[in-house]
Design an enzyme around this catalytic site. Sequence first.
Site, PDB file in Angstrom:
ATOM      1  N   ASP A  76       0.858  -1.183   0.000  1.00 22.50           N
ATOM      2  CA  ASP A  76       0.000   0.000   0.000  1.00 22.50           C
ATOM      3  C   ASP A  76       0.897   1.236   0.000  1.00 22.50           C
ATOM      4  O   ASP A  76       1.600   1.495   0.981  1.00 22.50           O
ATOM      5  CB  ASP A  76      -0.900  -0.017   1.241  1.00 22.50           C
ATOM      6  CG  ASP A  76      -1.843   1.165   1.324  1.00 22.50           C
ATOM      7  OD1 ASP A  76      -1.768   2.071   0.470  1.00 22.50           O
ATOM      8  OD2 ASP A  76      -2.669   1.188   2.259  1.00 22.50           O
ATOM      9  N   SER A 157      -1.650  12.450 -13.339  1.00 22.02           N
ATOM     10  CA  SER A 157      -2.540  13.481 -12.826  1.00 22.02           C
ATOM     11  C   SER A 157      -3.969  13.257 -13.333  1.00 22.02           C
ATOM     12  O   SER A 157      -4.361  12.139 -13.669  1.00 22.02           O
ATOM     13  CB  SER A 157      -2.002  14.858 -13.234  1.00 22.02           C
ATOM     14  OG  SER A 157      -2.782  15.884 -12.680  1.00 22.02           O
ATOM     15  N   TYR A 171     -10.565  14.174  -4.203  1.00 21.17           N
ATOM     16  CA  TYR A 171      -9.685  13.679  -5.264  1.00 21.17           C
ATOM     17  C   TYR A 171      -9.011  14.836  -5.990  1.00 21.17           C
ATOM     18  O   TYR A 171      -7.801  14.817  -6.247  1.00 21.17           O
ATOM     19  CB  TYR A 171     -10.504  12.833  -6.239  1.00 21.17           C
ATOM     20  CG  TYR A 171      -9.731  12.269  -7.403  1.00 21.17           C
ATOM     21  CD1 TYR A 171      -8.924  11.144  -7.247  1.00 21.17           C
ATOM     22  CD2 TYR A 171      -9.829  12.836  -8.679  1.00 21.17           C
ATOM     23  CE1 TYR A 171      -8.221  10.609  -8.327  1.00 21.17           C
ATOM     24  CE2 TYR A 171      -9.139  12.309  -9.753  1.00 21.17           C
ATOM     25  CZ  TYR A 171      -8.345  11.203  -9.575  1.00 21.17           C
ATOM     26  OH  TYR A 171      -7.654  10.677 -10.653  1.00 21.17           O
ATOM     27  N   LYS A 175      -4.999  15.755  -6.447  1.00 17.93           N
ATOM     28  CA  LYS A 175      -4.325  15.781  -7.752  1.00 17.93           C
ATOM     29  C   LYS A 175      -3.718  17.153  -8.035  1.00 17.93           C
ATOM     30  O   LYS A 175      -2.653  17.255  -8.670  1.00 17.93           O
ATOM     31  CB  LYS A 175      -5.308  15.379  -8.860  1.00 17.93           C
ATOM     32  CG  LYS A 175      -5.646  13.899  -8.860  1.00 17.93           C
ATOM     33  CD  LYS A 175      -4.410  13.040  -9.087  1.00 17.93           C
ATOM     34  CE  LYS A 175      -4.737  11.560  -9.186  1.00 17.93           C
ATOM     35  NZ  LYS A 175      -3.548  10.729  -9.437  1.00 17.93           N
TER      36      LYS A 175
END
Length: 256
Positions: A76, A157, A171, A175
């Site tokens: 992970d 990206s 999110y 990014k």
Amino acid sequence: MSKRENRAAGRGEARTLEGKAALVTGASRGLGAALAKELARRGAKVVLVARGGDALRDVAGAITASGGEAHALAADVGDKDATYAIAGAAAALVGPIDILVHNASTLGPTPLRLLLDTECEDLGRALEVNVVGPFRLTKAIAGGMALRGGGLVVHISSDAATNTYPRWGAYAVSKAALDHLSRSWAVELEGTGVRVVSIDPGEMNTKMHADAIPDADPTTLADPAEVAAKIAGLVARSEGVTNGARLEVSGLGGAS
């Protein structure tokens, strides 16, 4: 086609990454799996990292069956304690890493939520996987690249990094931060031979996209394999790319 025939076919094509060592995160499916396969097809020795061990081993096995070299590491990237284990195991398997691709990513809970309904822990997890994890792994690997005088770090990206969409907050924030992290690495590593770029792959027919937008028409979305071919072509000619650039796959043209 046999393994030997596949190898022969590969030698007949442009093996533009022959002997290079690559590490790809989020490589058990979607773009990550397609990228690992394409880099291996071009001659790179590839280490695949993802949490899903079985799926990861299936991808690595498919690469090996096609005559490439691939190794699966179930881990992970959002786990701080896994960082140096990943870096050390990858180097032991394929040698010093020449190409580091940060593809692993999480949307957070789906259906996607408004920021007012987003738990602090879910935002934290998105940042940990999408930004802090890549930072840690680059920190563990880029120093060696600099000492050797070369290397490439690729951050995958999204258009959510530059455009605002309702419910994509966690999110999108991660990014956008990843893009700026990429530029910051590029500035600080300038002159070492290490190049750092950020690539927006566009909308693809992947599980992540389906999780985010379940009613999207798959026929309108790009094939991850075609996107991977374009990115691998960029990797092969990375010396001509501006350090710190943010690129869109739609503008890359055909693979080379």
